[in-house]
Design a protein around this motif. Structure first.
Motif, PDB file in Angstrom:
ATOM      1  N   ASN A  22       0.828  -1.217   0.000  1.00 41.19           N
ATOM      2  CA  ASN A  22       0.000   0.000   0.000  1.00 41.19           C
ATOM      3  C   ASN A  22       0.855   1.258   0.000  1.00 41.19           C
ATOM      4  O   ASN A  22       0.549   2.222  -0.692  1.00 41.19           O
ATOM      5  N   ALA A  23       1.920   1.250   0.788  1.00 41.23           N
ATOM      6  CA  ALA A  23       2.813   2.410   0.826  1.00 41.23           C
ATOM      7  C   ALA A  23       3.455   2.619  -0.548  1.00 41.23           C
ATOM      8  O   ALA A  23       3.540   3.756  -1.034  1.00 41.23           O
ATOM      9  N   SER A  28       4.451   5.634  -5.147  1.00 44.15           N
ATOM     10  CA  SER A  28       5.056   5.464  -6.461  1.00 44.15           C
ATOM     11  C   SER A  28       4.066   5.504  -7.608  1.00 44.15           C
ATOM     12  O   SER A  28       4.452   5.779  -8.731  1.00 44.15           O
ATOM     13  N   VAL A  29       2.819   5.187  -7.361  1.00 45.93           N
ATOM     14  CA  VAL A  29       1.858   5.133  -8.460  1.00 45.93           C
ATOM     15  C   VAL A  29       0.845   6.263  -8.354  1.00 45.93           C
ATOM     16  O   VAL A  29       0.761   7.121  -9.225  1.00 45.93           O
ATOM     17  N   THR A 132      -5.097 -10.011  -2.752  1.00 43.51           N
ATOM     18  CA  THR A 132      -4.105  -9.320  -3.568  1.00 43.51           C
ATOM     19  C   THR A 132      -3.212  -8.406  -2.743  1.00 43.51           C
ATOM     20  O   THR A 132      -2.266  -7.838  -3.270  1.00 43.51           O
ATOM     21  N   LEU A 133      -3.534  -8.252  -1.454  1.00 41.59           N
ATOM     22  CA  LEU A 133      -2.800  -7.366  -0.549  1.00 41.59           C
ATOM     23  C   LEU A 133      -2.814  -5.918  -1.028  1.00 41.59           C
ATOM     24  O   LEU A 133      -1.874  -5.174  -0.831  1.00 41.59           O
ATOM     25  N   PHE A 138      -7.965   1.197  -3.662  1.00 40.78           N
ATOM     26  CA  PHE A 138      -7.425   1.102  -5.012  1.00 40.78           C
ATOM     27  C   PHE A 138      -8.317   0.287  -5.925  1.00 40.78           C
ATOM     28  O   PHE A 138      -8.107   0.258  -7.124  1.00 40.78           O
ATOM     29  N   LEU A 139      -9.313  -0.397  -5.375  1.00 39.06           N
ATOM     30  CA  LEU A 139     -10.220  -1.176  -6.203  1.00 39.06           C
ATOM     31  C   LEU A 139     -11.282  -0.264  -6.773  1.00 39.06           C
ATOM     32  O   LEU A 139     -11.849   0.552  -6.074  1.00 39.06           O
TER      33      LEU A 139
END
Length: 140
Positions: A22-23, A28-29, A132-133, A138-139
């Motif tokens: 998650n971090a 980064s994204v 998916t961790l 984010f879904l």
């Protein structure tokens, strides 16, 4: 016993991996796309089409791969509309046989259908996020 020698439990390992992923995704994204509007959507190459492998070369900005084979949408209700209509009809018939009233049967069918959709959204999202961790935010 407590599982033996003082090592980390599998829950701790999963929680740490969950936090790290998650971090990474956030810094980064998501932040990269939001702050710099830098992302690239590319068509999947042959390797990705055959085995679903992500691109080998990482760039300085996020690279999205177009989902032409609908891998993501297969996890949703897409493609099973006919089955869902049959299921709703069976639920309607069940309520109609129990109460012998079309209005009550239609109302209970509506309530049942929406309750099942809500359960699927809640439990399905939790299930995908857990397996998916990836954080549920984010879904899509």
């Amino acid at each position: 016993g407590g599982g033996g020698g003082g090592g980390k439990s599998s829950g701790d390992v999963v929680a740490k991996a969950y936090h790290n992923i998650n971090a990474y995704l956030q810094t980064s994204v998501v932040d990269e796309v939001v702050n710099r509007h830098s992302s690239e959507v590319k068509k999947p190459d042959l390797v990705h089409k055959l085995i679903g492998m992500p691109p080998k070369k990482f760039k300085e900005y996020p690279v999205m791969i177009r989902d032409n084979s609908h891998l993501y949408s297969n996890t949703l209700f897409y493609g099973i509309e006919y089955d869902l209509v049959i299921f709703d009809l069976l639920i309607f018939i069940m309520w109609d046989l129990i109460f012998m009233d079309v209005f009550i049967a239609a109302l209970l069918c509506y309530i049942t259908s929406h309750a099942l959709i809500e359960l699927r959204c809640t439990w399905g999202g939790n299930n995908i996020a857990r397996k998916t961790l990836v954080d549920e935010r984010f879904l899509v």
